[in-house]
Write an enzyme that holds these catalytic residues in place. Structure first.
Site, PDB file in Angstrom:
ATOM      1  N   GLY A  31       0.780  -1.226   0.000  1.00  0.00           N
ATOM      2  CA  GLY A  31       0.000   0.000   0.000  1.00  0.00           C
ATOM      3  C   GLY A  31       0.816   1.281   0.000  1.00  0.00           C
ATOM      4  CE1 TYR A  32       0.595   7.405   2.645  1.00  0.00           C
ATOM      5  CE2 TYR A  32       2.704   7.715   1.556  1.00  0.00           C
ATOM      6  CZ  TYR A  32       1.625   8.229   2.251  1.00  0.00           C
ATOM      7  OH  TYR A  32       1.582   9.573   2.561  1.00  0.00           O
ATOM      8  CG  PHE A  33      -1.284   2.126  -4.145  1.00  0.00           C
ATOM      9  CD1 PHE A  33      -0.559   1.048  -3.668  1.00  0.00           C
ATOM     10  CD2 PHE A  33      -2.643   1.952  -4.357  1.00  0.00           C
ATOM     11  CE1 PHE A  33      -1.150  -0.171  -3.407  1.00  0.00           C
ATOM     12  CE2 PHE A  33      -3.256   0.741  -4.107  1.00  0.00           C
ATOM     13  CZ  PHE A  33      -2.518  -0.327  -3.635  1.00  0.00           C
ATOM     14  CG  HIS A  34       5.116   4.930  -5.072  1.00  0.00           C
ATOM     15  ND1 HIS A  34       5.546   4.148  -6.135  1.00  0.00           N
ATOM     16  CD2 HIS A  34       5.635   4.338  -3.961  1.00  0.00           C
ATOM     17  CE1 HIS A  34       6.281   3.155  -5.701  1.00  0.00           C
ATOM     18  NE2 HIS A  34       6.349   3.230  -4.383  1.00  0.00           N
ATOM     19  CG  HIS A  37       2.663   0.862  -5.390  1.00  0.00           C
ATOM     20  ND1 HIS A  37       3.098   1.867  -4.574  1.00  0.00           N
ATOM     21  CD2 HIS A  37       3.061  -0.299  -4.798  1.00  0.00           C
ATOM     22  CE1 HIS A  37       3.729   1.352  -3.526  1.00  0.00           C
ATOM     23  NE2 HIS A  37       3.726   0.046  -3.640  1.00  0.00           N
ATOM     24  CD  GLN A 153       9.660  -8.650  -2.830  1.00  0.00           C
ATOM     25  OE1 GLN A 153       9.568  -8.318  -1.666  1.00  0.00           O
ATOM     26  NE2 GLN A 153       8.995  -8.022  -3.793  1.00  0.00           N
ATOM     27  CG  LEU A 184       8.870   6.648  -7.961  1.00  0.00           C
ATOM     28  CD1 LEU A 184       7.609   6.541  -8.813  1.00  0.00           C
ATOM     29  CD2 LEU A 184       8.884   7.983  -7.233  1.00  0.00           C
ATOM     30  NE  ARG A 187      10.486   0.659   4.956  1.00  0.00           N
ATOM     31  CZ  ARG A 187      10.239  -0.602   4.611  1.00  0.00           C
ATOM     32  NH1 ARG A 187      10.431  -0.986   3.364  1.00  0.00           N
ATOM     33  NH2 ARG A 187       9.789  -1.467   5.501  1.00  0.00           N
TER      34      ARG A 187
END
Length: 282
Positions: A31-34, A37, A153, A184, A187
């Site tokens: 979440g906390y899309f930018h 995302h 990852q 981007l 954080r």
């Protein structure tokens, strides 16, 4: 756009979609899309009939003292952005619905997690692999989209899918950057104005290394020393977690850059831990 909170409800819906012959793409997020995302959602939209985005701050990939309780969130804003980018289902489970109190089953790919972020965050990739496996079981996608900023990852999840015969295609999407070159990240909100002004030098240093390799430098030790000196001189207040040159597929540390090589860095800057990477030899 549907918003589904219950894992069993989503699984039932996903199985119905597959029975109808629909191709499902999953975009796992915290979440906390930018804009990064959004680019993953747009890529998923081109790959499938139905796009599912999961929004779940996964507690098992955070270690003691990390920013689990302070991780940025804004569900209303995220839902609006997801809808704007054509997402069909937004999955927003609670921690309790994803993990029972006596949860004791884990998925690990230990050989690929010993270096880079795995050194300073020893439980991180176990948590990532476990939650992504759970999301695959719940959302039943044929394809899943991940960003290359988290290269380690991505390598771990590709190996996990291969080794466990999970019928999901992993689609890697290029890093989305600000005009300054800063990768981007949710954080990035931790950065002060001054810190944000110097943070793009992470990427500039990586490009400097690539140029050195193109000019014939093959010693990984010399390359790492040059980059560490560059960061020390140009990013005041920063602290290097790691600078490593690794094989892009198995994340083993290289001594010489005489084949495919990835330079990956993690640097603390103020309250933020920033990661970035660049293929310095293909």
């Amino acid at each position: 756009m549907e918003i589904i909170k219950n894992p069993q409800e989503l699984q039932k819906r996903a199985l119905e979609l597959r029975a109808q012959g629909k191709k499902v793409a999953l975009v796992p997020t915290m979440g906390y899309f930018h804009r990064g995302h959004a680019s993953l959602m747009d890529a998923a939209r081109k790959l499938a009939d139905v796009v599912i985005v999961s929004l779940f701050v996964n507690p098992t990939q955070f270690g003691p003292g990390e920013d689990l309780d302070n991780y940025p969130h804004d569900l209303e804003r995220d839902a609006a952005l997801a809808q704007e980018h054509g997402v069909d289902i937004l999955f927003t489970p609670t921690r309790d619905s994803m993990y029972y109190d006596d949860h004791c089953t884990w998925v690990e790919v230990p050989e690929l997690g010993v270096n880079l972020c795995g050194k300073s965050r020893p439980v991180h990739f176990r948590g990532v692999a476990t939650v992504v496996t759970k999301l695959f079981m719940v959302a039943q996608p044929q394809v899943a989209v991940f960003g290359q900023k988290d290269w380690q990852q991505l390598a771990i999840l590709k190996r996990m899918v291969r080794d466990l015969n999970i019928p999901v295609e992993i689609h890697a999407h290029e890093i989305v950057r600000e005009e300054s070159g800063l990768a981007l990240s949710s954080r990035n909100t931790y950065l002060t104005t001054e810190e944000k002004n110097v943070a793009p030098l992470l990427c500039k240093g990586l490009k400097m290394l690539r140029e050195m390799v193109e000019e014939g430098e093959e010693s990984a030790a010399r390359l790492k020393d040059e980059l560490e000196a560059f960061y020390a001189a140009n990013i005041p207040g920063s602290r290097v977690d790691y600078i490593e040159i690794v094989d892009p597929d198995n994340i083993t540390i290289l001594e010489r850059v005489d084949g495919p090589a990835l330079c990956a860095v993690a640097v603390y800057l103020g309250k933020a831990r920033l990661i970035d990477n660049l293929l310095i030899k293909v």
